[in-house]
Enzyme design. Structure first.
Site, PDB file in Angstrom:
ATOM      1  N   LYS A  84      20.739   7.755  60.005  1.00 15.37           N
ATOM      2  CA  LYS A  84      21.666   6.677  59.632  1.00 15.37           C
ATOM      3  C   LYS A  84      22.411   6.214  60.859  1.00 15.37           C
ATOM      4  CE  LYS A  84      23.700   4.151  56.456  1.00 15.37           C
ATOM      5  NZ  LYS A  84      23.737   3.004  57.390  1.00 15.37           N
ATOM      6  N   LYS A 108      29.134  12.800  63.068  1.00 15.92           N
ATOM      7  CA  LYS A 108      29.992  12.087  62.117  1.00 15.92           C
ATOM      8  C   LYS A 108      29.523  12.310  60.685  1.00 15.92           C
ATOM      9  CE  LYS A 108      31.106   8.012  63.465  1.00 15.92           C
ATOM     10  NZ  LYS A 108      31.072   6.573  63.802  1.00 15.92           N
ATOM     11  N   LYS A 120      20.787   5.279  65.891  1.00 11.15           N
ATOM     12  CA  LYS A 120      21.453   4.078  66.410  1.00 11.15           C
ATOM     13  C   LYS A 120      20.397   3.138  66.932  1.00 11.15           C
ATOM     14  CE  LYS A 120      25.719   2.552  66.731  1.00 11.15           C
ATOM     15  NZ  LYS A 120      26.747   2.760  65.684  1.00 11.15           N
ATOM     16  N   THR A 204      35.282   0.977  57.434  1.00  5.73           N
ATOM     17  CA  THR A 204      35.605   1.634  58.697  1.00  5.73           C
ATOM     18  C   THR A 204      37.087   1.451  59.014  1.00  5.73           C
ATOM     19  OG1 THR A 204      33.369   1.205  59.508  1.00  5.73           O
ATOM     20  CG2 THR A 204      35.008   1.834  61.130  1.00  5.73           C
ATOM     21  N   SER A 363      28.765   3.385  53.492  1.00  7.91           N
ATOM     22  CA  SER A 363      27.330   3.099  53.600  1.00  7.91           C
ATOM     23  C   SER A 363      26.541   4.068  52.718  1.00  7.91           C
ATOM     24  CB  SER A 363      26.872   3.224  55.052  1.00  7.91           C
ATOM     25  OG  SER A 363      27.155   2.058  55.785  1.00  7.91           O
TER      26      SER A 363
END
Length: 430
Positions: A84, A108, A120, A204, A363
């Site tokens: 992710k 995270k 990423k 976020t 998410s």
């Protein structure tokens, strides 16, 4: 310790090398490995991305000319679930930056206990220099090139710097066309009308604001008597500033890529948002005095929220940071050397893998909703987000007190331990 240490990517910076995000990420991992007493083989496995892909992106410009852009996708780890991580469009994108961001995503996700590994993606491009039609072509070609790597059970991209919900809509459509049916769960951060989650756009920022308030309370500050400065007025900084102001915090300074403004009485964030929507920048806003962007980082406020890009608090300016609390809204805004300076000065740093984890939490909620084809109400999303962020904060704070470590060291150790446990339970194949 057992195994060959030579297989571990070095956490030290060689002479003449300019330290970057990957160096910081590796140094943080090395410190956690040492604290946890893990062996060199485990260190090497956690330091090395599982998969990487670099692709060329031929682009036909609107004027008929063509050029080739470069894109990357890195899957750092997927022992706890699908990979992710966001997709960014930025002129500063390079492979090492993407590797670092993917590693931080692994920690995270583990820290806030969502069943993902880290990934990423990035394209080296300044999106401001391209039309909407060109950005669509870039997105669709990039998606088609990385198609073998992504999917709702493999790797789920999301928006990041320079991308947005429209980018995710194009990615979802490109993937769906390739498999012959609509797959809402292949990306998150989509438009609501295409299966996005209520509350995702500000998730976020909501997490950043919530951890800022928790940190202020921990240091004995009441929100109504506290001050803050926010670097960045984009995806994260804009709503973080708004939510802090709504909680009673006096947001005295805000910046974006074009400038910064300051008002000792507090900036009216709603008025500033309207000004930015009309002009594209905080520059020229009548509700504050213009200041230099770097000056914002050194203002005497209770909380500093760097919510723009990585590497803005360095060994050079860290001695001049006057905020008692730094809450990392961006990924990697504090360098390793600056971290040590801030720790020596008893400045509380809430690390990025905790502070800005709200986005990946929601998410995850969006992905769950897409898989179930059942959507939650916004207050349900926000309540579940707050609960997860509060639990993670308490876990990190308790570990920090128990082991006399910084919040970053504690967060990284907790996350690395969880990922290592997943590796141990799954075993090594073959």
């Amino acid at each position: 310790m057992t195994g060959s240490a030579t297989a571990v990517p070095s956490a030290s910076v060689p002479p003449g090398h300019q330290a970057g995000p990957l160096d910081d990420a590796r140094a943080q991992l090395a410190a956690a490995i040492e604290h946890l007493g893990l062996d060199a083989g485990t260190h090497a496995m956690l330091a090395t991305p599982r998969r990487e892909m670099t692709v060329s992106i031929p682009l036909r410009r609107d004027d008929g000319s063509s050029e080739v852009l470069i894109g990357h996708r890195v899957q750092h780890n997927f022992s706890r679930g699908p990979a992710k991580g966001g997709l960014r469009f930025s002129a500063a994108v390079d492979l090492d930056e993407v590797r670092a961001l993917a590693m931080w995503m692994t920690w995270k996700c583990a820290l806030v206990d969502v069943p993902y590994g880290g990934a990423k993606g990035g394209v080296t491009v300044d999106p401001r220099a391209y039309s909407q039609f060109e950005l669509e072509r870039i997105t669709r070609r990039y998606t088609s090139e990385i198609l073998p790597m992504i999917g709702p059970e493999q790797d789920i991209p999301a928006p990041d710097i320079g991308t947005n919900e429209q980018t995710m809509a194009w990615m979802m459509d490109t993937y769906s066309v390739s498999v012959g049916h609509t797959v809402p769960g292949v990306v998150t951060g989509k438009p609501i009308s295409l299966g996005g989650s209520l509350g995702r756009a500000a998730a976020t920022s909501r997490g950043v604001a919530h951890t800022t308030l928790l940190a202020l309370e921990h240091r004995g500050h009441m929100a109504e008597r506290s001050t803050a400065a926010v670097q960045g007025f984009g995806k994260v900084g804009r709503d973080a500033a708004r939510l802090l102001a709504d909680a009673g915090v006096r947001v005295q300074a805000i910046s974006d890529v074009d400038g910064a403004i300051w008002n000792s009485s507090g900036i009216d964030v709603s008025e500033l948002a309207a000004h930015v929507d009309a002009t594209g920048s905080v520059h020229g806003f009548s509700g504050g005095e213009p200041i230099d962007g770097s000056e914002l980082l050194e203002l005497e406020v209770d909380a500093l929220v760097p919510a723009a890009i990585e590497g803005v608090i360095t060994a050079e300016n860290a001695p001049r940071v006057k905020a008692g609390i730094v809450v990392e809204g961006a990924n990697g805004p504090t360098t390793e050397a600056a971290d040590a300076v801030l720790a020596d000065r008893d400045i509380l740093v809430v690390p990025d893998i905790l502070a800005n984890a709200g986005g990946v939490i929601v998410s995850y909620f969006e992905w769950v909703q897409a898989n179930q084809a059942y959507w939650w109400r916004e207050h349900e999303v926000n309540e579940r987000l707050t609960e997860r962020m509060t639990d993670a904060w308490r876990n990190v704070l308790d570990y920090s007190h128990a082991h006399e470590m910084s919040l970053r060291e504690s967060a990284t150790c907790l996350a690395v331990a969880r990922v290592t446990e997943a590796h141990r339970l799954r075993g090594l194949y073959p």
